[in-house]
Structure formats: structure tokens, C-alpha cells
Write an enzyme that holds these catalytic residues in place. Structure first.
Site, short mmCIF file in Angstrom:
data_model
loop_
_atom_site.label_atom_id
_atom_site.label_comp_id
_atom_site.label_asym_id
_atom_site.label_seq_id
_atom_site.Cartn_x
_atom_site.Cartn_y
_atom_site.Cartn_z
N GLU A 58 -0.53 -10.64 3.51
CA GLU A 58 -0.26 -9.75 4.65
C GLU A 58 -0.52 -10.47 5.97
O GLU A 58 0.25 -10.34 6.92
CB GLU A 58 -1.13 -8.50 4.55
CG GLU A 58 -0.69 -7.56 3.44
CD GLU A 58 -1.65 -6.40 3.22
OE1 GLU A 58 -1.19 -5.37 2.71
OE2 GLU A 58 -2.84 -6.52 3.53
N GLY B 74 -7.49 -3.39 1.47
CA GLY B 74 -7.91 -2.43 0.45
C GLY B 74 -7.06 -2.55 -0.81
O GLY B 74 -7.55 -2.30 -1.91
N GLY B 75 -5.82 -2.95 -0.63
CA GLY B 75 -4.93 -3.14 -1.79
C GLY B 75 -4.96 -4.55 -2.32
O GLY B 75 -4.23 -4.88 -3.26
N LYS C 154 -7.89 -4.66 6.89
CA LYS C 154 -6.86 -4.56 5.87
C LYS C 154 -7.35 -5.24 4.59
O LYS C 154 -8.32 -5.98 4.61
CB LYS C 154 -5.57 -5.25 6.35
CG LYS C 154 -4.82 -4.42 7.38
CD LYS C 154 -3.47 -5.02 7.74
CE LYS C 154 -2.57 -5.33 6.60
NZ LYS C 154 -2.29 -4.19 5.68
N LYS D 162 -7.29 6.90 9.27
CA LYS D 162 -7.55 5.47 9.44
C LYS D 162 -8.04 5.12 10.86
O LYS D 162 -8.53 4.03 11.10
CB LYS D 162 -6.28 4.65 9.14
CG LYS D 162 -5.67 4.93 7.78
CD LYS D 162 -6.60 4.51 6.67
CE LYS D 162 -6.04 4.74 5.28
NZ LYS D 162 -4.85 4.02 4.96
N GLY E 139 0.83 -1.21 0.00
CA GLY E 139 0.00 0.00 0.00
C GLY E 139 0.86 1.25 0.00
O GLY E 139 2.10 1.18 0.07
C1 5RP Z 1 -3.28 -3.69 1.28
C2 5RP Z 1 -3.57 -3.14 2.62
C3 5RP Z 1 -3.02 -1.78 2.92
O1 5RP Z 1 -2.23 -1.85 4.04
C4 5RP Z 1 -4.17 -0.86 3.18
O2 5RP Z 1 -5.03 -0.91 2.06
C5 5RP Z 1 -3.70 0.56 3.44
O3 5RP Z 1 -3.18 1.11 2.28
P1 5RP Z 1 -2.70 2.61 2.20
O4 5RP Z 1 -1.49 2.72 3.06
O5 5RP Z 1 -2.42 2.83 0.73
O6 5RP Z 1 -3.84 3.47 2.68
O7 5RP Z 1 -4.17 -3.73 3.46
O8 5RP Z 1 -3.91 -4.93 1.10
#
Ligand code: 5RP
Length: 232
Positions: free
Chosen positions: A105, A98-99, A96, A123, A29
Site C-alpha cells: 500500500e 490492519g489488513g 494503515k 476512523k 480492505g
Molecule cells: C489494509 C489497510 C486497510 O486500508 C485498513 O485496514 C482499513 O480497512 P477497512 O476498510 O476494512 O476498515 O490498511 O492493510
């Protein structure tokens, strides 16, 4: 400080947790990217670490920046993972994924003696669930799995649609492991441990984005500096 500066400040503070000789997990991310870049600066100055990336994107970045990489097969236990989050609850329960890297992870975090979460202030939440909960599923039987997920979320008091994540080309988003992702729009998760257990029991669910009890430290960048939150 703008949001990118807040993320970078949190990432910079996380470097204080890194010691020479450590085996690290590298998150995925935009916030984790700041950490990888800052870590690479230390490596160029002679800092001796080895790392397991949680996604192909992070692997490519770390390789490009000259960070020595390993795998969990070669190095099954790690000292520290530094990763971002989509939501951070008061007890450091996280959402977690979102990516789309949630499976790797969570495997990497679970193999680590410590997980430090880095994020900007947006967050931090009072209760988790406003961010749609990512759930990684096998493509086989996806419609049946989706129905089962929706039944489980409704059964624990947080009903909502579980929507198949799409890539920019309009097809299903595919994770590094070849799976698909459902984003469950739940609004408020009152009982994360029960939801986590019930989701994990559904055939076809590879992993869900609830990270419970995996982290004791969150480093949060805000407009006026960095805050360290510890779970006791
Ligand atoms: C990816 C994740 C990331 O840690 C989460 O989406 C946060 O991303 P960012 O730092 O871009 O806000 O879980 O799967």
C-alpha cells in the site's frame, strides 16, 4: 446509514476523482473493496482505466470484475490511489495495515501523484495510536527486531508491547511479500514523524503503518452523508 453504507458512500464519492485514461492504485480492505466494485461498474460502461492492486486479495477481486491490471514495473507512476485506513488523524496522518497490506500500500501510494483515503466515520481520531500500529518485519531475527521496535517506541514516549500477528491457524500471519507483522499497542503517538523515522531505521523492519504526508484528501462517510476533508 449503517457502517457498510457509510463506507460505500465514501467509495462512491471517490469515483469523482477518477478520469478516463487514469492509472490507478487500488487499496486493500473492506472500504477499498467497495471502491473496486463501483469502479468495475464504470469499467463495464466503457470507462478506460488501468490499475495496480495493493494486495493479492484486491488483485483477485479486480480480475474477477474485469478491471484491467498492470504492475509498477510496467507502469511505475500512477495518477491516483484510493485506499482505506485504520485511523485518520486531523492532519491526515494515517495508520494503515490492519489488513496486512501496508508495504505494498505504501509503495503504491508513494508512486501515485495523489492518494485519496476513504473510510467510515469511526476512523476519524483526534490523535493517532489507539489502533495498534502494524509493522511489517522479516521473519529472520523477529525476536531481536521486536525488541528493537519496543525500545524505539518507548524512546519516543509511546511504550507498549509489539505483538506478533497470528493467522486463524495460530501460526504467524504472513503478508503477500512473505513477511510477518507486529502490532504495536501504543495508545497515543505524540510524534509520528520521529517514530516513523526511527522505526524505518531498524534492520528487519520492512515498513510501518504510519502514512505521513501521503494523502491530501480523505472522504469520510457518516450517518448523515459524506464529508470531504482536505489537508492544506
Ligand atoms: C489494509 C489497510 C486497510 O486500508 C485498513 O485496514 C482499513 O480497512 P477497512 O476498510 O476494512 O476498515 O490498511 O492493510
Amino acid at each position: 446509514m449503517d457502517v457498510e453504507a457509510q463506507k460505500r458512500a465514501a467509495a462512491a464519492r471517490a469515483l469523482d476523482f477518477v478520469r478516463p485514461g487514469m492509472r490507478l492504485g487500488l487499496g486493500t480492505g473492506s472500504t477499498a473493496k467497495h471502491f473496486v466494485e463501483l469502479l468495475a461498474e464504470r469499467v463495464r460502461m466503457g470507462f478506460d482505466i488501468v490499475a495496480v492492486p495493493t494486495s493479492e486479495a484486491t488483485r483477485a477481486l479486480a480480475e474477477k470484475l474485469g478491471i484491467g491490471l498492470t504492475t509498477l514495473d510496467e507502469t511505475p507512476t500512477l495518477d491516483l490511489t484510493v485506499d482505506g485506513a485504520d485511523e485518520i488523524g486531523p492532519d491526515l496522518t494515517l495508520i494503515k495495515g490492519g489488513g496486512g497490506a501496508l508495504l505494498r500500500e505504501k509503495i503504491v501510494a508513494a508512486a501515485s501523484a495523489q492518494m485519496v483515503v476513504i473510510a467510515d466515520r469511526s476512523k476519524l481520531v483526534e490523535g493517532i495510536g489507539r489502533f495498534p500500529l502494524p509493522i511489517e518485519i522479516t521473519p529472520f531475527g523477529a525476536a531481536a527486531t521486536r525488541r528493537a521496535v519496543e525500545a524505539v517506541t518507548a524512546g519516543v514516549g509511546c511504550p507498549g508491547p509489539a505483538v506478533l500477528r497470528k493467522a486463524a491457524n495460530g501460526h504467524a500471519f504472513v503478508t503477500d511479500g512473505g513477511h510477518w507483522v507486529l502490532d504495536a499497542k501504543l495508545q497515543h503517538i505524540a510524534d509520528p514523524p520521529t517514530l516513523a523515522a526511527r522505526l524505518a531505521a531498524i534492520p528487519g523492519v520492512m515498513e510501518h503503518g504510519l502514512f505521513i504526508g501521503l494523502t491530501r484528501v480523505a472522504i469520510v462517510g457518516g450517518p448523515h452523508g459524506v464529508q470531504l476533508i482536505e489537508r492544506t
